[in-house]
Each structure stands twice: as C-alpha cells, then as structure tokens.
Design an enzyme around this catalytic site. Sequence first.
Site, PDB file in Angstrom:
ATOM      1  N   GLN A 102       0.856  -1.192   0.000  1.00  0.00           N
ATOM      2  CA  GLN A 102       0.000   0.000   0.000  1.00  0.00           C
ATOM      3  C   GLN A 102       0.896   1.248   0.000  1.00  0.00           C
ATOM      4  O   GLN A 102       0.412   2.356  -0.174  1.00  0.00           O
ATOM      5  CB  GLN A 102      -0.890   0.042   1.247  1.00  0.00           C
ATOM      6  CG  GLN A 102      -1.801  -1.138   1.410  1.00  0.00           C
ATOM      7  CD  GLN A 102      -2.449  -1.127   2.777  1.00  0.00           C
ATOM      8  OE1 GLN A 102      -3.471  -0.476   2.994  1.00  0.00           O
ATOM      9  NE2 GLN A 102      -1.854  -1.845   3.720  1.00  0.00           N
ATOM     10  N   ASN A 103       2.186   1.043   0.199  1.00  0.00           N
ATOM     11  CA  ASN A 103       3.111   2.171   0.311  1.00  0.00           C
ATOM     12  C   ASN A 103       3.409   2.762  -1.061  1.00  0.00           C
ATOM     13  O   ASN A 103       3.417   2.045  -2.065  1.00  0.00           O
ATOM     14  CB  ASN A 103       4.426   1.728   0.975  1.00  0.00           C
ATOM     15  CG  ASN A 103       4.199   1.199   2.374  1.00  0.00           C
ATOM     16  OD1 ASN A 103       3.176   1.501   2.987  1.00  0.00           O
ATOM     17  ND2 ASN A 103       5.111   0.383   2.865  1.00  0.00           N
ATOM     18  N   VAL A 104       3.655   4.056  -1.077  1.00  0.00           N
ATOM     19  CA  VAL A 104       3.951   4.748  -2.342  1.00  0.00           C
ATOM     20  C   VAL A 104       5.410   5.224  -2.357  1.00  0.00           C
ATOM     21  O   VAL A 104       5.824   5.924  -3.264  1.00  0.00           O
ATOM     22  CB  VAL A 104       2.991   5.954  -2.522  1.00  0.00           C
ATOM     23  CG1 VAL A 104       1.551   5.478  -2.629  1.00  0.00           C
ATOM     24  CG2 VAL A 104       3.142   6.962  -1.377  1.00  0.00           C
ATOM     25  N   ASP A 105       6.202   4.781  -1.326  1.00  0.00           N
ATOM     26  CA  ASP A 105       7.543   5.344  -1.138  1.00  0.00           C
ATOM     27  C   ASP A 105       8.616   4.692  -2.003  1.00  0.00           C
ATOM     28  O   ASP A 105       9.723   5.222  -2.101  1.00  0.00           O
ATOM     29  CB  ASP A 105       7.938   5.294   0.362  1.00  0.00           C
ATOM     30  CG  ASP A 105       7.916   3.870   0.927  1.00  0.00           C
ATOM     31  OD1 ASP A 105       7.627   3.718   2.137  1.00  0.00           O
ATOM     32  OD2 ASP A 105       8.175   2.904   0.187  1.00  0.00           O
ATOM     33  N   HIS A 120      -1.504   1.472  -4.327  1.00  0.00           N
ATOM     34  CA  HIS A 120      -1.899   2.877  -4.186  1.00  0.00           C
ATOM     35  C   HIS A 120      -0.991   3.826  -4.943  1.00  0.00           C
ATOM     36  O   HIS A 120      -0.946   5.007  -4.646  1.00  0.00           O
ATOM     37  CB  HIS A 120      -1.917   3.265  -2.694  1.00  0.00           C
ATOM     38  CG  HIS A 120      -2.956   2.511  -1.908  1.00  0.00           C
ATOM     39  ND1 HIS A 120      -2.876   2.336  -0.544  1.00  0.00           N
ATOM     40  CD2 HIS A 120      -4.076   1.863  -2.295  1.00  0.00           C
ATOM     41  CE1 HIS A 120      -3.910   1.626  -0.137  1.00  0.00           C
ATOM     42  NE2 HIS A 120      -4.665   1.319  -1.184  1.00  0.00           N
ATOM     43  N   CYS A 128      -0.408  14.711 -15.419  1.00  0.00           N
ATOM     44  CA  CYS A 128      -1.066  15.977 -15.761  1.00  0.00           C
ATOM     45  C   CYS A 128      -2.585  15.801 -15.746  1.00  0.00           C
ATOM     46  O   CYS A 128      -3.122  14.884 -16.361  1.00  0.00           O
ATOM     47  CB  CYS A 128      -0.615  16.427 -17.152  1.00  0.00           C
ATOM     48  SG  CYS A 128      -1.460  17.945 -17.684  1.00  0.00           S
TER      49      CYS A 128
HETATM   50  C1  BV8 Z   1     -12.017   3.116  -3.180  1.00  0.00           C
HETATM   51  C2  BV8 Z   1      -2.203   6.751  -1.216  1.00  0.00           C
HETATM   52  C3  BV8 Z   1     -13.924   3.115  -4.583  1.00  0.00           C
HETATM   53  C4  BV8 Z   1      -1.950   8.183  -1.201  1.00  0.00           C
HETATM   54  C5  BV8 Z   1      -3.946   5.974   0.294  1.00  0.00           C
HETATM   55  C6  BV8 Z   1     -16.284   6.117   3.824  1.00  0.00           C
HETATM   56  C7  BV8 Z   1     -16.181   7.284   3.087  1.00  0.00           C
HETATM   57  C8  BV8 Z   1     -15.339   7.358   1.945  1.00  0.00           C
HETATM   58  C9  BV8 Z   1     -14.600   6.244   1.543  1.00  0.00           C
HETATM   59  C10 BV8 Z   1     -14.729   5.095   2.304  1.00  0.00           C
HETATM   60  C11 BV8 Z   1     -15.551   5.024   3.425  1.00  0.00           C
HETATM   61  N1  BV8 Z   1     -15.434   3.766   3.936  1.00  0.00           N
HETATM   62  C12 BV8 Z   1     -14.571   3.066   3.194  1.00  0.00           C
HETATM   63  C13 BV8 Z   1     -14.147   3.840   2.187  1.00  0.00           C
HETATM   64  C14 BV8 Z   1     -13.210   3.450   1.133  1.00  0.00           C
HETATM   65  C15 BV8 Z   1     -11.850   4.064   1.425  1.00  0.00           C
HETATM   66  C16 BV8 Z   1     -11.376   3.612   2.787  1.00  0.00           C
HETATM   67  O1  BV8 Z   1     -11.010   2.460   2.972  1.00  0.00           O
HETATM   68  N2  BV8 Z   1     -11.392   4.538   3.776  1.00  0.00           N
HETATM   69  C17 BV8 Z   1     -10.957   4.174   5.115  1.00  0.00           C
HETATM   70  C18 BV8 Z   1     -10.138   5.330   5.739  1.00  0.00           C
HETATM   71  C19 BV8 Z   1     -12.200   3.886   5.950  1.00  0.00           C
HETATM   72  N3  BV8 Z   1     -10.992   3.527   0.391  1.00  0.00           N
HETATM   73  C20 BV8 Z   1     -10.858   4.186  -0.757  1.00  0.00           C
HETATM   74  O2  BV8 Z   1     -11.337   5.278  -0.962  1.00  0.00           O
HETATM   75  C21 BV8 Z   1     -10.081   3.457  -1.833  1.00  0.00           C
HETATM   76  N4  BV8 Z   1     -10.785   3.569  -3.066  1.00  0.00           N
HETATM   77  O3  BV8 Z   1     -12.612   2.528  -2.316  1.00  0.00           O
HETATM   78  O4  BV8 Z   1     -12.562   3.443  -4.389  1.00  0.00           O
HETATM   79  C22 BV8 Z   1     -14.132   3.194  -6.033  1.00  0.00           C
HETATM   80  C23 BV8 Z   1     -14.298   2.016  -6.764  1.00  0.00           C
HETATM   81  C24 BV8 Z   1     -14.515   2.104  -8.124  1.00  0.00           C
HETATM   82  C25 BV8 Z   1     -14.540   3.354  -8.767  1.00  0.00           C
HETATM   83  C26 BV8 Z   1     -14.333   4.517  -8.024  1.00  0.00           C
HETATM   84  C27 BV8 Z   1     -14.125   4.443  -6.652  1.00  0.00           C
HETATM   85  C28 BV8 Z   1      -8.717   4.105  -2.034  1.00  0.00           C
HETATM   86  C29 BV8 Z   1      -7.874   3.877  -0.807  1.00  0.00           C
HETATM   87  C30 BV8 Z   1      -6.461   4.361  -1.085  1.00  0.00           C
HETATM   88  C31 BV8 Z   1      -6.262   5.705  -0.462  1.00  0.00           C
HETATM   89  N5  BV8 Z   1      -4.859   6.103  -0.631  1.00  0.00           N
HETATM   90  N6  BV8 Z   1      -2.690   6.351   0.081  1.00  0.00           N
HETATM   91  C32 BV8 Z   1      -0.848   8.527  -0.245  1.00  0.00           C
HETATM   92  O5  BV8 Z   1      -0.080   7.649   0.213  1.00  0.00           O
HETATM   93  O6  BV8 Z   1      -0.772   9.717   0.042  1.00  0.00           O
HETATM   94  S1  BV8 Z   1      -4.374   5.259   1.761  1.00  0.00           S
HETATM   95  C33 BV8 Z   1      -3.141   5.378   2.933  1.00  0.00           C
HETATM   96  O7  BV8 Z   1      -3.550   4.489   3.984  1.00  0.00           O
HETATM   97  C34 BV8 Z   1      -1.787   4.840   2.478  1.00  0.00           C
HETATM   98  O8  BV8 Z   1      -1.778   4.261   1.196  1.00  0.00           O
HETATM   99  C35 BV8 Z   1      -1.533   3.731   3.468  1.00  0.00           C
HETATM  100  O9  BV8 Z   1      -0.757   2.756   2.936  1.00  0.00           O
HETATM  101  C36 BV8 Z   1      -2.913   3.277   3.709  1.00  0.00           C
HETATM  102  C37 BV8 Z   1      -3.090   2.365   4.850  1.00  0.00           C
HETATM  103  O10 BV8 Z   1      -2.355   2.881   5.933  1.00  0.00           O
HETATM  104  P1  BV8 Z   1      -1.179   1.939   6.512  1.00  0.00           P
HETATM  105  O11 BV8 Z   1      -0.224   1.659   5.418  1.00  0.00           O
HETATM  106  O12 BV8 Z   1      -1.778   0.768   7.191  1.00  0.00           O
HETATM  107  O13 BV8 Z   1      -0.466   2.905   7.513  1.00  0.00           O
HETATM  108  P2  BV8 Z   1      -1.027   3.376   8.929  1.00  0.00           P
HETATM  109  O14 BV8 Z   1      -0.257   4.597   9.316  1.00  0.00           O
HETATM  110  O15 BV8 Z   1      -2.530   3.435   8.897  1.00  0.00           O
HETATM  111  O16 BV8 Z   1      -0.656   2.184   9.917  1.00  0.00           O
HETATM  112  C38 BV8 Z   1       0.699   1.886  10.165  1.00  0.00           C
HETATM  113  C39 BV8 Z   1       0.700   0.550  10.867  1.00  0.00           C
HETATM  114  O17 BV8 Z   1       2.053   0.151  11.061  1.00  0.00           O
HETATM  115  C40 BV8 Z   1       0.060   0.588  12.237  1.00  0.00           C
HETATM  116  O18 BV8 Z   1      -0.732  -0.577  12.410  1.00  0.00           O
HETATM  117  C41 BV8 Z   1       1.266   0.564  13.211  1.00  0.00           C
HETATM  118  O19 BV8 Z   1       0.970  -0.139  14.400  1.00  0.00           O
HETATM  119  C42 BV8 Z   1       2.255  -0.221  12.407  1.00  0.00           C
HETATM  120  N7  BV8 Z   1       3.659   0.094  12.687  1.00  0.00           N
HETATM  121  C43 BV8 Z   1       4.214   1.319  12.905  1.00  0.00           C
HETATM  122  N8  BV8 Z   1       5.553   1.178  13.028  1.00  0.00           N
HETATM  123  C44 BV8 Z   1       5.833  -0.145  12.872  1.00  0.00           C
HETATM  124  C45 BV8 Z   1       4.631  -0.840  12.653  1.00  0.00           C
HETATM  125  N9  BV8 Z   1       4.577  -2.174  12.461  1.00  0.00           N
HETATM  126  C46 BV8 Z   1       5.746  -2.851  12.492  1.00  0.00           C
HETATM  127  N10 BV8 Z   1       6.956  -2.248  12.679  1.00  0.00           N
HETATM  128  C47 BV8 Z   1       7.030  -0.913  12.881  1.00  0.00           C
HETATM  129  N11 BV8 Z   1       8.229  -0.332  13.072  1.00  0.00           N
HETATM  130 ZN    ZN Z   2      -0.316  18.286 -19.655  1.00  0.00          ZN
END
Ligand code: BV8
Ligand code: ZN
Length: 249
Positions: A102-105, A120, A128
């Site tokens: 899921q990472n973009v890095d 993602h 563009c």
């Molecule tokens: C879609 C890219 C439909 C950009 C990201 C209600 C309203 C609106 C939408 C929704 C809703 N309910 C559900 C949805 C759908 C929505 C969604 O899921 N929302 C969630 C918040 C409820 N999803 C979408 O909108 C997706 N699209 O559904 O489209 C559709 C279908 C057809 C046609 C049209 C539309 C799109 C989702 C993608 C969004 N983009 N990122 C960017 O990076 O800027 S999401 C973003 O969150 C990142 O990609 C990230 O990867 C992702 C998940 O987060 P995590 O990677 O898990 O990171 P996080 O910080 O949350 O957690 C870190 C974890 O690591 C923790 O558990 C922590 O404990 C642990 N940790 C920390 N350090 C360590 C560790 N573990 C081990 N070792 C360590 N050292």
């Molecule tokens: Zn252009």
Amino acid sequence: MNGALLEKARQWLEAARSVAALTGAGISAESGVPTFRGPGGLWRRYRPEELATPEAFRRDPRLVWEWYDWRRQRIAQARPNAGHEALVRLEATKPRFTLITQNVDGLHERAGSRRVVKLHGDIWMVRCVVCGRERRDERAPLPELPPRCECGGLLRPGVVWFGEALPPAAWEQAEEAARQAEVFLVVGTSAVVYPAAGLIPLAQASGARVIEVNAEQTPYSSRLDCSLRGLAGEILPALIPPAGYRQTG
Ligand code: BV8
Ligand code: ZN
C-alpha cells in the site's frame, strides 16, 4: 515476544512454496518515513483522509503538494531497512512470491524487491490533470508548487486517493496472489483502508495461514493464525534469517 510463536511462523514460512506479503506504512517507519495514523504520522493538523482526496486537491492543490513535497523529501533521505531486505530474501527463496504494498515510497524496489504490486501508486510519479501525460519526477524539493506540465496543466501525484479506484491490473494481481498463497504475511498495516485490507480475509478464506507483524493490535489480529507483536525491522529478519544463518536452539 513469544519465541515459540515466532519459531512456528518461521517454519510455516520456510515450508511454504507460494507466499504473498501485504505491507503498509509500518514497514517504512524504521526508515524514518512517517506513518499515516501513528504518532509521527500527522502533518501539521491534517489527517490523510483530508488531504489524500481529489476534493482537497481541487480546493487547494498547493496545500496538497506541500504535504507530498514534504513526504518526498523525507523519503528521498530514507533508506530501506532490515524489514525491506528480509522480504527481498524471501522473494529469492520462493517459487511463487508476490509483494503487495500500500506504500507509495518505493523503498521495496530500492531494497531489491522485484515482484512488487503497488496498490496505491507511486509518490515519484506525477500525472497531468489536463493532458494525462504521466512521468517520473524525483526532484525533492520540487522547484515550484504546484508543479505544472508543459501543456500548462496542473500535475498531480501519481497515487490513488480516497474515493479513487485502485489500478485494475494491480488489484487483480493482488487478489490472485492472496488466493494462491499458502502463507500470507501482513506487515505494518493498520488494516483499516479498503479494498487493500480485504486481502487479509480473502487469503484466510482461500486457505492461507496468515502471519501478522505489527507494533500494535489491528482489527484482524485476534482472528489470525499468528499475530507477532513488535517492529518489522526486528521480527522479519528473525522470520526470514539471512542465508547460512544457524538457527540457535
Ligand atoms: C475506493 C495513497 C472506490 C496516497 C492511500 C467512507 C467514506 C469514503 C470512503 C470510504 C468510506 N469507507 C470506506 C471507504 C473506502 C476508502 C477507505 O477504505 N477509507 C478508510 C479510511 C475507511 N478507500 C478508498 O477510498 C479506496 N478507493 O474505495 O474506491 C471506487 C471504486 C470504483 C470506482 C471509483 C471508486 C482508495 C484507498 C487508497 C487511499 N490512498 N494512500 C498517499 O499515500 O498519500 S491510503 C493510505 O492508507 C496509504 O496508502 C496507506 O498505505 C494506507 C493504509 O495505511 P497503513 O499503510 O496501514 O499505515 P497506517 O499509518 O494506517 O498504519 C501503520 C501501521 O504500522 C500501524 O498498524 C502501526 O501499528 C504499524 N507500525 C508502525 N511502526 C511499525 C509498525 N509495524 C511494524 N513495525 C514498525 N516499526
Ligand atoms: Zn499536460
């Protein structure tokens, strides 16, 4: 950390022929890349759900680009860590292996992973909004925010925002890998973003043993075969030891 649980997980992983891994921001945390929902994750007073959306970009492209430019600069200074490197070793030893992130890095590719499915998108790609032209732009910081295309159109980050569909080919590959996996390794994701998080129950329903590596509890932890609590940079090298490493008793 429970040594017996880790040893069991290590043996499952060693014996499996078909493996898939799903990673989130947690695997890059030890490289100094801020997570989304952890303590260091917030940027100024915004939440990702407020900035990573087409609406936010339409409303204030400069603010959204300030966040992405800040992240790009953090990522440019980061290096892959032992967790990324352990997954490179895993890929080399498995006939069938897919790394779904899921990472973009781009740290998995920089570590040497090859079969990487980016659900993602990629923070180093820009697209563009007018002519649709997509290109790689690794300048950090960018000379001007928001950046513009030669055609004069606004450039956006080449990532998937909330409310946007995932790249169909990437999603299909991820689903297939989750269905085929004998062992599904879930690392550093809060498992709250869909459809990515749905790969976890999909793998489980398809008969995979699911191993989770996370510093904290997630909504799936209690339902998995094995949830290892700790840092990815420490647990993954123990799960996937460097070749020739003698297992002490
Ligand atoms: C879609 C890219 C439909 C950009 C990201 C209600 C309203 C609106 C939408 C929704 C809703 N309910 C559900 C949805 C759908 C929505 C969604 O899921 N929302 C969630 C918040 C409820 N999803 C979408 O909108 C997706 N699209 O559904 O489209 C559709 C279908 C057809 C046609 C049209 C539309 C799109 C989702 C993608 C969004 N983009 N990122 C960017 O990076 O800027 S999401 C973003 O969150 C990142 O990609 C990230 O990867 C992702 C998940 O987060 P995590 O990677 O898990 O990171 P996080 O910080 O949350 O957690 C870190 C974890 O690591 C923790 O558990 C922590 O404990 C642990 N940790 C920390 N350090 C360590 C560790 N573990 C081990 N070792 C360590 N050292
Ligand atoms: Zn252009």
